[in-house]
Write an enzyme that holds these catalytic residues in place. Sequence first.
Site, PDB file in Angstrom:
ATOM      1  N   GLY A   1      77.612  36.426  43.459  1.00 10.17           N
ATOM      2  CA  GLY A   1      76.671  37.609  42.869  1.00 10.17           C
ATOM      3  C   GLY A   1      75.911  37.055  41.974  1.00 10.17           C
TER       4      GLY A   1
ATOM      5  N   PRO B   1      72.031  29.554  43.431  1.00  8.18           N
ATOM      6  CA  PRO B   1      71.508  30.110  44.876  1.00  8.18           C
ATOM      7  C   PRO B   1      71.331  31.682  45.368  1.00  8.18           C
ATOM      8  CG  PRO B   1      72.964  28.775  45.280  1.00  8.18           C
ATOM      9  CD  PRO B   1      73.129  29.610  44.109  1.00  8.18           C
ATOM     10  N   VAL B   2      69.645  31.702  45.826  1.00  5.19           N
ATOM     11  CA  VAL B   2      70.137  33.375  45.641  1.00  5.19           C
ATOM     12  C   VAL B   2      70.965  34.018  47.445  1.00  5.19           C
ATOM     13  CG1 VAL B   2      67.748  35.068  46.714  1.00  5.19           C
ATOM     14  CG2 VAL B   2      68.073  32.798  45.016  1.00  5.19           C
ATOM     15  N   ALA B   3      71.550  35.636  47.260  1.00 10.61           N
ATOM     16  CA  ALA B   3      71.822  36.155  48.478  1.00 10.61           C
ATOM     17  C   ALA B   3      72.790  35.084  49.147  1.00 10.61           C
ATOM     18  CB  ALA B   3      70.630  36.247  49.713  1.00 10.61           C
ATOM     19  N   SER B   4      73.938  35.080  47.607  1.00 14.70           N
ATOM     20  CA  SER B   4      74.808  33.429  48.069  1.00 14.70           C
ATOM     21  C   SER B   4      76.265  33.854  48.301  1.00 14.70           C
ATOM     22  CB  SER B   4      74.019  31.856  47.370  1.00 14.70           C
ATOM     23  OG  SER B   4      75.029  32.288  46.333  1.00 14.70           O
ATOM     24  N   GLY B   5      76.719  34.998  47.799  1.00 13.62           N
ATOM     25  CA  GLY B   5      77.738  35.034  47.664  1.00 13.62           C
ATOM     26  C   GLY B   5      78.729  35.120  46.826  1.00 13.62           C
TER      27      GLY B   5
ATOM     28  N   LYS C   1      80.011  34.923  40.635  1.00 16.03           N
ATOM     29  CA  LYS C   1      81.119  35.590  40.388  1.00 16.03           C
ATOM     30  C   LYS C   1      81.605  35.061  41.809  1.00 16.03           C
ATOM     31  CE  LYS C   1      80.192  39.073  43.345  1.00 16.03           C
ATOM     32  NZ  LYS C   1      81.604  38.734  44.128  1.00 16.03           N
TER      33      LYS C   1
ATOM     34  N   ASP D   1      78.918  44.714  43.224  1.00 23.26           N
ATOM     35  CA  ASP D   1      78.862  43.521  42.204  1.00 23.26           C
ATOM     36  C   ASP D   1      78.680  43.951  41.057  1.00 23.26           C
ATOM     37  OD1 ASP D   1      80.603  43.046  44.619  1.00 23.26           O
ATOM     38  OD2 ASP D   1      78.694  41.656  45.078  1.00 23.26           O
TER      39      ASP D   1
END
Length: 301
Positions: free
Chosen positions: A118, A112-116, A20, A154
Amino acid sequence: MSATVLTAPQSILTEEAHAKINLYLHVTGKRPDGYHLLDSLVVFAGAGDRLTYFPDATPLTLELGGRFGATLGADAAGPDNLVMKAASLLRAASKPGAKIQGGRLLLEKNLPVASGIGGGSADAAAALRLLNRAWHAGVETSTLLQLAEQLGADVPVCLASQTARMEGIGEHLSAGPALPDCGMVLVNCGVGVSTPEVFRKREGAFHARADLPTRWASAQDLVDSLAQQTNSLEAPACQICPPVQDVLTILAHLPEALLARMSGSGATCFALFSTPDQAYQAAQHLAEQQPDWWVWGGALV
């Protein structure tokens, strides 16, 4: 709720969990309970995680794989994972006669984890879609959206994974303008950014709700419109994590790049191109220059 629990093997099913991207993100206000109000145009890229379901008679479990799954500990696949929470909510909401099964869920973490972008939200939405289908749960879209709201701000927009305007705290969704053919490069430099800290660092007045057309005739028209908007969280994210600004500068100077911006609360950034092939070629070149970065280029879905 009464459901049939199956023991016979069933077909293996797969669901994509597309990334996202917030083409713009305006923080428009703040509720008394502390939640920020947003206005954002959300699109979805060809990049994504993949969720596969191997049904059998054993209790449902989750296994993490892929480039970024290996970096997460065993606890990340436990009951607190959004995929497992989604499965639990769907089980409870299933219609009588649903064919509930256990088995194994394999989540291939390519994002990637926790990367903006979603990733976790898209995974949860994919689990709702996949298990509603696999279990013949019969849960209507309106109910799926209610379940999605319980999982995160989200998750509702990720349920359909289509271009949409997202407002409120993420629960107010409407159709976005028709997009022209274009390409996108996504880059994550591997440095995490704390979403709560980014919001705390945001300063200045709130941004107004964007004025959008019904469609854009070309990628340049899209970019001209987006240039009038912003990401309210980009400046504070760059203060907290200077490498984000480095990524934005590099993206902005890629040949044929039309616009560079951060997605969400970071740290993933994107660049828009006139065609998917231009984006793909730019991504290939950038990946060679920055082998430690996560880089993707291609079309939107």
